[in-house]
Motif scaffolding. Structure first.
Motif, PDB file in Angstrom:
ATOM      1  N   PHE A 348       0.911  -1.236  -0.159  1.00 41.15           N
ATOM      2  CA  PHE A 348      -0.074  -0.180  -0.026  1.00 41.15           C
ATOM      3  C   PHE A 348       0.718   1.183   0.028  1.00 41.15           C
ATOM      4  O   PHE A 348       1.870   1.309   0.751  1.00 41.15           O
ATOM      5  N   GLU A 349       0.447   2.125  -0.886  1.00 43.04           N
ATOM      6  CA  GLU A 349       0.965   3.611  -1.017  1.00 43.04           C
ATOM      7  C   GLU A 349       0.087   4.525  -0.845  1.00 43.04           C
ATOM      8  O   GLU A 349      -0.862   4.370  -1.577  1.00 43.04           O
ATOM      9  N   SER A 350       0.530   5.820  -0.788  1.00 39.67           N
ATOM     10  CA  SER A 350      -0.615   6.888  -1.008  1.00 39.67           C
ATOM     11  C   SER A 350      -0.476   7.284  -2.502  1.00 39.67           C
ATOM     12  O   SER A 350       0.492   7.159  -3.212  1.00 39.67           O
ATOM     13  N   VAL A 354       3.548  10.261  -2.968  1.00 44.08           N
ATOM     14  CA  VAL A 354       3.792   9.003  -2.860  1.00 44.08           C
ATOM     15  C   VAL A 354       4.425   8.641  -1.552  1.00 44.08           C
ATOM     16  O   VAL A 354       5.872   9.161  -1.417  1.00 44.08           O
ATOM     17  N   ARG A 355       3.937   7.842  -0.711  1.00 44.32           N
ATOM     18  CA  ARG A 355       5.008   7.360   0.413  1.00 44.32           C
ATOM     19  C   ARG A 355       4.161   6.110   0.832  1.00 44.32           C
ATOM     20  O   ARG A 355       2.981   5.537   0.587  1.00 44.32           O
ATOM     21  N   HIS A 356       5.000   4.997   1.555  1.00 48.92           N
ATOM     22  CA  HIS A 356       4.576   3.921   1.663  1.00 48.92           C
ATOM     23  C   HIS A 356       3.953   3.693   3.042  1.00 48.92           C
ATOM     24  O   HIS A 356       4.196   4.212   4.084  1.00 48.92           O
ATOM     25  N   TYR A 357       2.630   3.207   2.805  1.00 42.86           N
ATOM     26  CA  TYR A 357       1.654   2.866   3.930  1.00 42.86           C
ATOM     27  C   TYR A 357       2.204   1.845   4.856  1.00 42.86           C
ATOM     28  O   TYR A 357       2.178   1.730   5.899  1.00 42.86           O
ATOM     29  N   GLY A 358       2.176   0.690   4.142  1.00 42.10           N
ATOM     30  CA  GLY A 358       2.701  -0.564   4.712  1.00 42.10           C
ATOM     31  C   GLY A 358       2.224  -1.824   3.790  1.00 42.10           C
ATOM     32  O   GLY A 358       1.891  -1.526   2.562  1.00 42.10           O
ATOM     33  N   ASN A 359       2.660  -3.073   4.312  1.00 41.16           N
ATOM     34  CA  ASN A 359       2.274  -4.327   3.517  1.00 41.16           C
ATOM     35  C   ASN A 359       1.161  -5.039   4.416  1.00 41.16           C
ATOM     36  O   ASN A 359       1.246  -4.979   5.489  1.00 41.16           O
ATOM     37  N   ASP A 384       3.898   1.085   8.036  1.00 37.34           N
ATOM     38  CA  ASP A 384       5.094   1.754   7.788  1.00 37.34           C
ATOM     39  C   ASP A 384       4.694   3.235   8.239  1.00 37.34           C
ATOM     40  O   ASP A 384       5.216   3.798   9.262  1.00 37.34           O
ATOM     41  N   ARG A 385       3.892   3.834   7.218  1.00 35.43           N
ATOM     42  CA  ARG A 385       3.675   5.186   7.705  1.00 35.43           C
ATOM     43  C   ARG A 385       2.082   5.480   7.832  1.00 35.43           C
ATOM     44  O   ARG A 385       1.745   6.442   7.529  1.00 35.43           O
ATOM     45  N   PHE A 386       1.462   4.418   7.999  1.00 33.48           N
ATOM     46  CA  PHE A 386      -0.016   4.557   8.097  1.00 33.48           C
ATOM     47  C   PHE A 386      -0.710   3.354   8.965  1.00 33.48           C
ATOM     48  O   PHE A 386      -0.277   2.035   8.897  1.00 33.48           O
TER      49      PHE A 386
END
Length: 401
Positions: A348-350, A354-359, A384-386
């Motif tokens: 998952f990314e925004s 664009v930044r990595h949310y998580g997996n 990661d970031r969410f």
């Protein structure tokens, strides 16, 4: 008042000429027993919910007419969880509150070319990305609506619904932002044409969340788009594919001026046992403020973007979901039928900045014995970031007649 008169009139029509014909009565029973366990970082206590959901009712049909009434109840046998309505969020959320309610109450007229359904009903359009029944939750979503389906031209189907109330998963105790029912003048229009390689569908979904307590009307939207989906045999294998695009903007009382895009490309290969799949889904962002990204409040949300349910409301910066799946299916193994194993990976990314949310990794095993289906699910979201790291486990039995 007009809606009530419509349902009374439909009931009167079914009761008069049909009374002289043979009436077939079919009992409806559906039982689900499920244990759900949630371990979420940031919340000290885990959640454990053992719930049993029972639906029972009857369908009476004669000629082109049928009437269906079905009630449902959900009981928490083990209630060590926050159900979204009762108690405090000292444990993770499991959105299956206890409930006793009318699930379906509909009258239908059906011919080979036309179906008209009035009353409380299930509605699931296409892949349920925009309008669905939320069947995974114990209290599924239904609609107080009139729906018309027409197949008067070969290969062409028109499907139009007017829904004045959405009966939510929150049940009889629903309140505030999680109401029992959300009123509004919703219109779902769907026209599909079947070709030799798949079905092309154009759609318009006017979602009117006309309740000030539900995000201050900010989930009201108009969505217009198109979808293509089909399957093709490749020797003994089968290839499935779909692609979709939609544009969404504010609607009715929504005070926010926004527009956002949706994209989907998905492909799956069934090798008569082994199964492989991959896809890319984007719910776009607009200005980067809350509820200006592409929202799908009437979707069967559990089916999309991971089973941990981190993205039920699309983040302000939207979301891009790259996913792949692998599995294997057997028609029978001894007494077990329809045996299936599946693994799905999501990144998952925004969409904006664009930044990595998580997996997330999702695992499923299921099999059927007679009328009973047993399944085990596991989902692990690595933030990661969410959001926060979250792990969920489900043990489930479904029985139906």
């Amino acid at each position: 008042m007009a809606r009530s008169r419509l349902l009374i009139l439909a009931g009167a029509v079914i009761a008069s000429p049909a009374a002289a014909q043979t009436i077939t009565v079919t009992p409806l029973v559906d039982v689900r027993l499920r244990h759900e366990h949630v371990d979420q970082d940031g919340i000290a206590a885990n959640a454990d919910a053992t719930t049993i959901r029972i639906r029972s009712g009857v369908q009476a049909s004669t000629g082109h007419w049928s009437a269906t009434v079905e009630a449902q109840g959900n009981l928490a046998i083990v209630g060590d969880y926050y159900d979204g309505l009762n108690g405090t969020a000292s444990r993770p959320l499991i959105a299956d509150p206890q409930n006793v309610a009318l699930y379906l109450a509909q009258v239908q007229y059906r011919t080979p070319a036309l179906a008209i359904t009035a009353g409380r009903q299930r509605i699931a359009l296409d892949d349920e990305r925009f309008v669905g029944n939320a069947p995974f939750r114990q209290n599924a979503q239904t609609y107080d609506a009139v729906r018309v389906e027409w197949i008067g031209v070969p290969n062409l189907k028109a499907d139009v619904t007017y829904a004045w109330d959405v009966r939510t998963i929150w049940g009889i105790d629903g309140v505030g932002t999680r109401q029992q029912g959300i009123g509004g003048d919703n219109v779902f229009a769907n026209i599909g044409y079947r070709t030799p390689i798949g079905t092309v569908t154009g759609f318009a979904y006017l979602v009117d969340q006309d309740e000030v307590l539900v995000q201050g009307y900010r989930l009201s939207s108009q969505t217009y788009g198109a979808r293509f989906a089909g399957t093709r045999p490749i020797g003994k294998a089968k290839l499935a594919y779909q692609a979709s695009y939609a544009r969404q903007s504010d609607y009715h009382r929504n005070p926010i001026d926004y527009a956002a895009d949706y994209y989907l490309a998905d492909i799956g290969l069934d090798l008569n046992g082994p199964k492989l799949g991959a896809g890319y889904e984007v719910l776009g962002a607009s200005s980067g403020t809350a509820l200006t990204s592409f929202q799908t409040p009437l979707s069967s949300l559990f089916k999309f973007q991971g089973w941990v349910d981190k993205f039920l409301t699309t983040p302000a910066d939207g979301i891009r979901d790259v996913y792949g799946s692998a599995g294997y299916g057997w028609k029978a193994i001894g007494a077990l039928q329809a045996v299936s194993l599946q693994a799905v990976y999501h990144r998952f990314e925004s969409d904006r900045a664009v930044r990595h949310y998580g997996n997330e990794i999702d695992l499923l095993a299921s099999a059927r014995v007679g009328r009973t289906t047993a399944s085990v699910r596991y989902a692990d979201y690595d933030a990661d970031r969410f959001g926060n790291d979250t792990r969920k486990l489900w043990l489930q039995l479904d029985w139906t007649i």
